[in-house]
Structures are given as structure tokens and as C-alpha cells.
Motif scaffolding. Structure first.
Motif, PDB file in Angstrom:
ATOM      1  N   SER A  38       3.694 -17.542 -34.660  1.00 27.26           N
ATOM      2  CA  SER A  38       4.508 -16.574 -35.384  1.00 27.26           C
ATOM      3  C   SER A  38       3.741 -15.271 -35.494  1.00 27.26           C
ATOM      4  CB  SER A  38       4.870 -17.101 -36.776  1.00 27.26           C
ATOM      5  OG  SER A  38       3.707 -17.303 -37.536  1.00 27.26           O
ATOM      6  N   ALA A  39       4.489 -14.191 -35.543  1.00 25.34           N
ATOM      7  CA  ALA A  39       3.894 -12.866 -35.692  1.00 25.34           C
ATOM      8  C   ALA A  39       3.779 -12.551 -37.184  1.00 25.34           C
ATOM      9  CB  ALA A  39       4.778 -11.838 -34.998  1.00 25.34           C
ATOM     10  N   ALA A  40       2.960 -11.573 -37.498  1.00 27.74           N
ATOM     11  CA  ALA A  40       2.803 -11.142 -38.887  1.00 27.74           C
ATOM     12  C   ALA A  40       4.096 -10.514 -39.383  1.00 27.74           C
ATOM     13  CB  ALA A  40       1.660 -10.138 -38.983  1.00 27.74           C
ATOM     14  N   GLY A  41       4.259 -10.435 -40.701  1.00 26.61           N
ATOM     15  CA  GLY A  41       5.434  -9.793 -41.271  1.00 26.61           C
ATOM     16  C   GLY A  41       5.474  -8.311 -40.922  1.00 26.61           C
ATOM     17  N   ASP A  42       6.666  -7.741 -40.888  1.00 29.19           N
ATOM     18  CA  ASP A  42       6.870  -6.327 -40.570  1.00 29.19           C
ATOM     19  C   ASP A  42       6.183  -5.936 -39.267  1.00 29.19           C
ATOM     20  OD1 ASP A  42       8.391  -6.123 -42.854  1.00 29.19           O
ATOM     21  OD2 ASP A  42       6.850  -5.122 -44.032  1.00 29.19           O
ATOM     22  N   SER A  43       6.371  -6.772 -38.247  1.00 27.16           N
ATOM     23  CA  SER A  43       5.764  -6.485 -36.957  1.00 27.16           C
ATOM     24  C   SER A  43       6.678  -6.912 -35.823  1.00 27.16           C
ATOM     25  CB  SER A  43       4.414  -7.202 -36.826  1.00 27.16           C
ATOM     26  OG  SER A  43       4.610  -8.599 -36.709  1.00 27.16           O
ATOM     27  N   LEU A  44       6.359  -6.419 -34.631  1.00 23.75           N
ATOM     28  CA  LEU A  44       7.034  -6.815 -33.401  1.00 23.75           C
ATOM     29  C   LEU A  44       6.101  -7.763 -32.668  1.00 23.75           C
ATOM     30  CD1 LEU A  44       9.225  -6.514 -31.172  1.00 23.75           C
ATOM     31  CD2 LEU A  44       7.863  -4.600 -30.297  1.00 23.75           C
ATOM     32  N   GLY A  45       6.532  -8.993 -32.474  1.00 16.33           N
ATOM     33  CA  GLY A  45       5.749  -9.965 -31.716  1.00 16.33           C
ATOM     34  C   GLY A  45       6.184  -9.930 -30.265  1.00 16.33           C
ATOM     35  N   VAL A  46       5.231  -9.819 -29.358  1.00 17.45           N
ATOM     36  CA  VAL A  46       5.515  -9.845 -27.923  1.00 17.45           C
ATOM     37  C   VAL A  46       4.930 -11.138 -27.380  1.00 17.45           C
ATOM     38  CG1 VAL A  46       5.204  -8.674 -25.703  1.00 17.45           C
ATOM     39  CG2 VAL A  46       5.435  -7.325 -27.811  1.00 17.45           C
ATOM     40  N   PHE A  47       5.792 -11.919 -26.728  1.00 11.48           N
ATOM     41  CA  PHE A  47       5.399 -13.229 -26.240  1.00 11.48           C
ATOM     42  C   PHE A  47       5.414 -13.266 -24.721  1.00 11.48           C
ATOM     43  CE2 PHE A  47       5.395 -15.540 -30.206  1.00 11.48           C
ATOM     44  CZ  PHE A  47       6.145 -14.724 -31.020  1.00 11.48           C
ATOM     45  N   GLY A  52       4.695 -18.835 -23.549  1.00  6.20           N
ATOM     46  CA  GLY A  52       5.187 -18.836 -24.914  1.00  6.20           C
ATOM     47  C   GLY A  52       4.145 -18.363 -25.916  1.00  6.20           C
ATOM     48  N   ARG A  53       3.026 -17.858 -25.421  1.00  5.30           N
ATOM     49  CA  ARG A  53       1.942 -17.403 -26.298  1.00  5.30           C
ATOM     50  C   ARG A  53       2.195 -15.984 -26.783  1.00  5.30           C
ATOM     51  NH1 ARG A  53      -3.835 -18.510 -24.118  1.00  5.30           N
ATOM     52  NH2 ARG A  53      -4.149 -17.628 -26.187  1.00  5.30           N
ATOM     53  N   LEU A  54       1.789 -15.732 -28.006  1.00  3.51           N
ATOM     54  CA  LEU A  54       1.861 -14.398 -28.586  1.00  3.51           C
ATOM     55  C   LEU A  54       0.789 -13.541 -27.925  1.00  3.51           C
ATOM     56  CD1 LEU A  54       3.100 -12.621 -30.900  1.00  3.51           C
ATOM     57  CD2 LEU A  54       1.191 -13.403 -32.321  1.00  3.51           C
ATOM     58  N   VAL A  55       1.211 -12.425 -27.283  1.00  3.62           N
ATOM     59  CA  VAL A  55       0.250 -11.569 -26.597  1.00  3.62           C
ATOM     60  C   VAL A  55       0.041 -10.244 -27.312  1.00  3.62           C
ATOM     61  CG1 VAL A  55       0.598 -12.625 -24.334  1.00  3.62           C
ATOM     62  CG2 VAL A  55       2.016 -10.681 -25.009  1.00  3.62           C
ATOM     63  N   ALA A  69      15.303  -3.521 -25.948  1.00  6.93           N
ATOM     64  CA  ALA A  69      14.391  -3.055 -24.907  1.00  6.93           C
ATOM     65  C   ALA A  69      15.187  -2.225 -23.923  1.00  6.93           C
ATOM     66  CB  ALA A  69      13.736  -4.240 -24.210  1.00  6.93           C
ATOM     67  N   GLY A  70      14.682  -1.042 -23.611  1.00  6.08           N
ATOM     68  CA  GLY A  70      15.344  -0.167 -22.654  1.00  6.08           C
ATOM     69  C   GLY A  70      14.896   1.261 -22.862  1.00  6.08           C
ATOM     70  N   GLU A  71      15.276   2.114 -21.946  1.00 11.04           N
ATOM     71  CA  GLU A  71      14.892   3.526 -22.021  1.00 11.04           C
ATOM     72  C   GLU A  71      13.378   3.675 -22.137  1.00 11.04           C
ATOM     73  OE1 GLU A  71      17.150   5.762 -21.331  1.00 11.04           O
ATOM     74  OE2 GLU A  71      18.770   4.302 -21.424  1.00 11.04           O
ATOM     75  N   GLY A  72      12.640   2.781 -21.442  1.00  9.83           N
ATOM     76  CA  GLY A  72      11.191   2.862 -21.374  1.00  9.83           C
ATOM     77  C   GLY A  72      10.433   2.419 -22.600  1.00  9.83           C
ATOM     78  N   ALA A  73      11.067   1.673 -23.494  1.00  7.32           N
ATOM     79  CA  ALA A  73      10.386   1.288 -24.739  1.00  7.32           C
ATOM     80  C   ALA A  73      11.037   0.064 -25.361  1.00  7.32           C
ATOM     81  CB  ALA A  73      10.429   2.447 -25.735  1.00  7.32           C
ATOM     82  N   TYR A  74      10.327  -0.497 -26.359  1.00  9.20           N
ATOM     83  CA  TYR A  74      10.924  -1.440 -27.299  1.00  9.20           C
ATOM     84  C   TYR A  74      11.327  -0.593 -28.499  1.00  9.20           C
ATOM     85  CZ  TYR A  74       8.150  -4.934 -24.705  1.00  9.20           C
ATOM     86  OH  TYR A  74       7.573  -5.710 -23.732  1.00  9.20           O
ATOM     87  N   PRO A  89       5.850  -0.409 -24.199  1.00  9.92           N
ATOM     88  CA  PRO A  89       5.713  -1.776 -23.694  1.00  9.92           C
ATOM     89  C   PRO A  89       4.416  -2.029 -22.929  1.00  9.92           C
ATOM     90  CG  PRO A  89       7.373  -0.584 -22.443  1.00  9.92           C
ATOM     91  CD  PRO A  89       6.938   0.322 -23.551  1.00  9.92           C
ATOM     92  N   GLY A  90       3.728  -0.974 -22.506  1.00 12.14           N
ATOM     93  CA  GLY A  90       2.458  -1.152 -21.797  1.00 12.14           C
ATOM     94  C   GLY A  90       1.292  -1.347 -22.731  1.00 12.14           C
ATOM     95  N   THR A  91       1.265  -0.596 -23.829  1.00 14.70           N
ATOM     96  CA  THR A  91       0.148  -0.666 -24.769  1.00 14.70           C
ATOM     97  C   THR A  91       0.490  -1.405 -26.051  1.00 14.70           C
ATOM     98  OG1 THR A  91       0.748   1.413 -25.861  1.00 14.70           O
ATOM     99  CG2 THR A  91      -0.712   1.562 -23.930  1.00 14.70           C
TER     100      THR A  91
END
Length: 170
Positions: A38-47, A52-55, A69-74, A89-91
């Protein structure tokens, strides 16, 4: 820009299904109903889609309610502070925080824009991803919730009056 309210509850249900089904489908992997991370609260988790790992776990605004997701961003709608976080999405870093209307609860990309449902004021904010600014605020029905870009238009379900609003992005 043209706006039209369609009084068809069946179409509203189809649009809500189009928004909800992809979100539910992410939970249909090998873990069927179990959450391994699980990701921290008030955050965007990218898996990672394969493991299935949180990256990445990126802090965004208060009470994130929806992501697109679109227009070059989340893009993350944050209800409590009435903002949208633009995440690279890159950094996985927040590039910009954009003020929108009251109660952002849904978000979508399409037609070269980011569309944000503001449920508590019955509007949709149109964000220009080139300038990261709200360029238009469009009145829709009462308590809008679902939003999808399809067939060249933006469709918004309005839960309090059982209507669907079609927004022509041109």
C-alpha cells in the motif's frame, strides 16, 4: 463550446460503468482481492505491472480522489485542498499543483485537455496541460461524479438529477 443535458438514465449508467470497470479491473490480478502493498496516505502509488511491486510513492494534495494518465502526465484530483497535482511519469515528481473548483471527484484526459469534475459546485474545470492553468469552467448538472472522454466529447454523469451532460471540447 456546446453543452447539452441528456435525460437518459441508462446512458448515465453506461458512462459510470465505463469509468468504474477499468478501476476494478486492476484488482483482478493474481492477488484477487488481496493487497500486497500500500502507498502512504495522500499520495500517488505507482506499481510495476508485472511484479505488482510499489515502485514510487509520490506525495500529492490532501484527500486524493481520482487519477488519470494522459497528456504527458499523471493527474491527481485532491478533494480537500481543491487542487489537481500534475505528476511527471518519468521522475514521479509533482511538477505543478493547480487550483480547481470545489470537491474535485473525477478526472479525465482527452481532446488536448484535462477535465476535472467539481462535485460540490456542479462544474467541470478544463485544464490546458501546456500552461497548467484552468482555461474554462463549465456548468453541468447537480452533483456531477463520473467523467469520460469518448466519441470526441466529454460525458459527465450528474447523480442528483439523474442526467448526463455532453461537453463539446471544440
Amino acid at each position: 463550446r456546446k453543452r447539452r443535458v441528456v435525460l437518459l438514465s441508462a446512458l448515465g449508467g453506461a458512462i459510470v460503468a465505463a469509468v468504474v470497470i477499468p478501476l476494478v479491473a486492476f484488482d483482478r490480478g493474481g492477488n484477487a482481492g488481496r493487497s500486497a502493498v500500500s502507498a502512504a496516505g495522500d499520495s500517488l502509488g505507482v506499481f510495476d505491472a508485472h511484479s505488482g511491486r510499489l515502485v514510487a510513492d509520490t506525495a500529492v494534495g490532501a484527500t486524493p480522489t481520482a487519477v488519470a494518465a494522459g497528456e504527458g502526465a499523471y493527474w491527481v484530483a485532491n478533494a480537500e485542498d481543491q487542487t489537481v497535482s500534475r505528476v511527471d511519469p518519468g521522475t514521479n515528481a509533482v511538477l505543478q499543483t493547480i487550483q480547481v473548483g470545489t470537491g474535485p471527484s473525477g478526472i479525465e484526459t482527452g481532446a488536448g485537455a484535462v477535465w476535472v469534475v467539481n462535485s460540490l459546485e456542479g462544474t467541470v474545470s478544463r485544464i490546458d496541460p501546456g500552461t497548467n492553468t484552468v482555461v474554462d469552467t463549465i456548468d453541468v448538472g447537480n452533483e456531477p461524479l463520473g467523467i469520460v472522454y469518448a466519441a470526441g466529447s466529454v460525458w459527465v454523469t450528474n447523480t442528483a438529477d439523474n442526467t448526463v451532460t455532453k461537453i463539446d471540447p471544440d
